[in-house]
Design an enzyme around this catalytic site. Structure first.
Site, PDB file in Angstrom:
ATOM      1  N   HIS A 138       0.832  -1.201   0.000  1.00 44.68           N
ATOM      2  CA  HIS A 138       0.000   0.000   0.000  1.00 44.68           C
ATOM      3  C   HIS A 138       0.867   1.251   0.000  1.00 44.68           C
ATOM      4  O   HIS A 138       1.904   1.314   0.663  1.00 44.68           O
ATOM      5  CB  HIS A 138      -0.923   0.009   1.217  1.00 44.68           C
ATOM      6  CG  HIS A 138      -2.140   0.866   1.011  1.00 44.68           C
ATOM      7  ND1 HIS A 138      -2.086   2.244   1.067  1.00 44.68           N
ATOM      8  CD2 HIS A 138      -3.420   0.543   0.732  1.00 44.68           C
ATOM      9  CE1 HIS A 138      -3.299   2.728   0.841  1.00 44.68           C
ATOM     10  NE2 HIS A 138      -4.123   1.720   0.624  1.00 44.68           N
ATOM     11  N   HIS A 139       0.433   2.259  -0.765  1.00 44.84           N
ATOM     12  CA  HIS A 139       1.202   3.500  -0.871  1.00 44.84           C
ATOM     13  C   HIS A 139       1.230   4.262   0.460  1.00 44.84           C
ATOM     14  O   HIS A 139       2.091   5.136   0.658  1.00 44.84           O
ATOM     15  CB  HIS A 139       0.591   4.398  -1.962  1.00 44.84           C
ATOM     16  CG  HIS A 139       1.603   5.259  -2.659  1.00 44.84           C
ATOM     17  ND1 HIS A 139       2.700   5.799  -2.021  1.00 44.84           N
ATOM     18  CD2 HIS A 139       1.686   5.681  -3.942  1.00 44.84           C
ATOM     19  CE1 HIS A 139       3.404   6.519  -2.877  1.00 44.84           C
ATOM     20  NE2 HIS A 139       2.816   6.461  -4.053  1.00 44.84           N
ATOM     21  N   ALA A 140       0.336   3.950   1.382  1.00 41.62           N
ATOM     22  CA  ALA A 140       0.383   4.579   2.704  1.00 41.62           C
ATOM     23  C   ALA A 140       1.636   4.179   3.463  1.00 41.62           C
ATOM     24  O   ALA A 140       2.048   4.873   4.400  1.00 41.62           O
ATOM     25  CB  ALA A 140      -0.855   4.200   3.517  1.00 41.62           C
TER      26      ALA A 140
END
Length: 513
Positions: A138-140
């Site tokens: 996830h880009h988070a």
């Protein structure tokens, strides 16, 4: 617990089923000579010994009560390795086209937020005899450069994996989630810290705003209000629409040295050459759909905010907008126009870089941002509102030496990224071991024939190289050689548009190194 920054959390809040916010990679590997084991089990054992080297592998989200503040990262004490590492055998004949379609399907679903936000899929059955590994995170949790640091923890520089010291035993708390009071207290204290940090940065933010809105005229020595490029809208095209959750994907490779020679011959940068190649391909692709905008297409280009040697697994990135000069027919003139636009954007970015916040107060933001993101997608406003940018083009520097996973040599290493509402195409480029790997990720409904666009990238690169070689001061070495076809039997690829010529150039992702 570890608080997500405002920038990290925004990738969670903007995520919808149609717009998953994870990034990925596709690695095609050469197995060791005489390998007779189970490579899936090899990968699973290899990764399980290294989970402690990167926190992203063992942490999950704990949501705040009523989603009034950003989530926090907490340790997952019951990690299920079989959920995160999976196995697929491709149907015959196992062509590169099949592999790209499989990766597109694997990249479509959301990650399970109740678990650590990563997955690996070992793919066997390729006609070349190689194996592939698709990974997504996830880009988070990471940006492009943090992803390279993550790969460093997971991969080796030699066929024999390095010895990894086991982690120290950790005390188990036997708690699946934190209590409501504990989470609320943490959210309150973190919000106070964020507001204090914001107040301290206000003077630098004000100076940055003055630089952008009132640029200094070098001739007169006076400042004059100028509308920022970011507030000028890009032309509408068929790729600037609301997207679905279905993906299309294609990848190609180019020799890095030849592209650097192009940059040297034109006195530009490698990034400028990459943008010019993308511009040429998009110009041709859109023309086939009778789309010839008189205004130049605009690329959103990520710019790292990281200090040197910073490898924190979080997001530290901003954007600049670069005109792609697609109204110019000559490839060399187009490259020079792109260079001028990119230089202007980098100058402004350099002046305001220190003032761009990566952490900011977020009380009440999660439910508000999530609601607005869902409303924007379902209302299909992206079909009617002119876009700020037409395409995302990102260039991630990678290692220039071979890497190994569980003893297998990585032949090619291509990125898989995020299209979004209003920008249905993302072109991410990563350098690896002497090549530049192009990963094109798009909404399948908007770009079902993405392989054609990938072929046009290769042809645009060769055209630019030839034109540069024709200049009196240019060296003939900048001309790209015809790239060999992959050493596997492939069926003819179906195109989404009848009558298109098929390019013989372009190295396939699944081709042997």
């Amino acid at each position: 617990m570890d608080h997500l920054s405002g920038m990290d959390a925004s990738f969670l809040h903007m995520e919808t089923p149609e717009m998953p916010m994870h990034v990925g990679s596709l690695m095609v590997l050469d197995l060791p000579a005489g390998h007779g084991g189970d490579f899936y089990e090899d990968v699973k054992h290899h990764v399980s010994q290294r989970l402690h080297l990167a926190s992203v592998f063992q942490r999950k989200l704990a949501l705040m009560p009523f989603e009034l503040a950003n989530p926090v990262w907490v340790d997952d004490e019951d990690l299920d390795i079989d959920h995160h590492i999976r196995h697929i055998i491709m149907p015959r004949p196992g062509t590169p086209d099949q592999l790209e379609r499989l990766v597109a399907r694997l990249h479509s679903p959301l990650l399970d937020r109740s678990r650590p936000l990563w997955e690996l899929v070992v793919i066997e059955g390729l006609a070349s005899g190689q194996v592939a590994v698709y990974a997504k995170v996830h880009h988070a949790a990471i940006d492009g450069q943090a992803g390279v640091a993550l790969a460093t923890a997971l991969l080796d520089t030699a066929a024999t994996p390095r010895i990894i010291k086991p982690p120290r035993p950790r005390r188990r708390t036997n708690r699946y989630q934190l209590g409501v009071a504990e989470l609320a207290g943490a959210a309150l204290s973190n919000t106070v810290r964020q507001y204090v940090k914001l107040v301290k940065t206000l003077p630098s933010v004000a100076r940055a705003a003055r630089t952008v809105l009132l640029p200094l005229n070098e001739e007169t020595g006076k400042r004059k209000f100028t509308l920022p490029r970011s507030l000028r809208l890009a032309p509408r095209t068929p790729i600037n629409v609301a997207i679905t959750n279905q993906r299309s994907f294609a990848t190609r490779s180019l020799p890095l040295d030849e592209l650097k020679q192009m940059a040297k011959a034109s006195d530009t940068s490698l990034n400028d050459v990459v943008l010019a190649i993308c511009a040429g391909a998009l110009r041709r692709y859109l023309a086939e759909y009778n789309c010839k905008p008189t205004k130049p297409l605009v690329a959103g280009v990520p710019v790292s905010l990281r200090e040197k040697d910073n490898t924190d697994l979080n997001n530290q990135v901003s954007f600049i907008l670069v005109g792609l000069a697609t109204e110019i027919s000559d490839p060399v003139e187009r490259l020079m126009a792109i260079h001028a636009s990119a230089s202007a954007g980098k100058k402004v970015s350099g002046e305001v870089k220190g003032a761009i916040p990566t952490d900011f107060p977020s009380f009440g933001a999660p439910w508000l941002m999530s609601g607005l993101a869902s409303l924007y997608g379902r209302s299909r406003l992206a079909d009617r509102v002119p876009p700020i940018a037409n395409v995302i083009v990102s260039n991630v520097p990678g290692p220039q030496f071979p890497l190994y996973l569980a003893g297998a040599r990585i032949a090619t290493y291509a990125p898989v990224s995020i299209p979004s509402h209003g920008m249905a195409l993302n072109i991410t480029v990563q350098s690896y071991n002497g090549t530049l790997e192009f990963g094109l990720t798009a909404c399948r409904r908007a770009l079902p024939d993405i392989a054609d666009l990938a072929d046009y990238l290769m042809e645009a690169a060769q055209d630019l190289g030839r034109r540069l070689a024709q200049r009196p001061a240019a060296a003939p070495a900048v001309v790209l050689a015809e790239l060999p076809a992959p050493p596997v039997a492939t069926a003819p690829r179906k195109s989404g548009s009848k009558g298109r010529s098929k390019s013989p150039v372009g190295a396939r992702q699944a081709a042997a190194a």
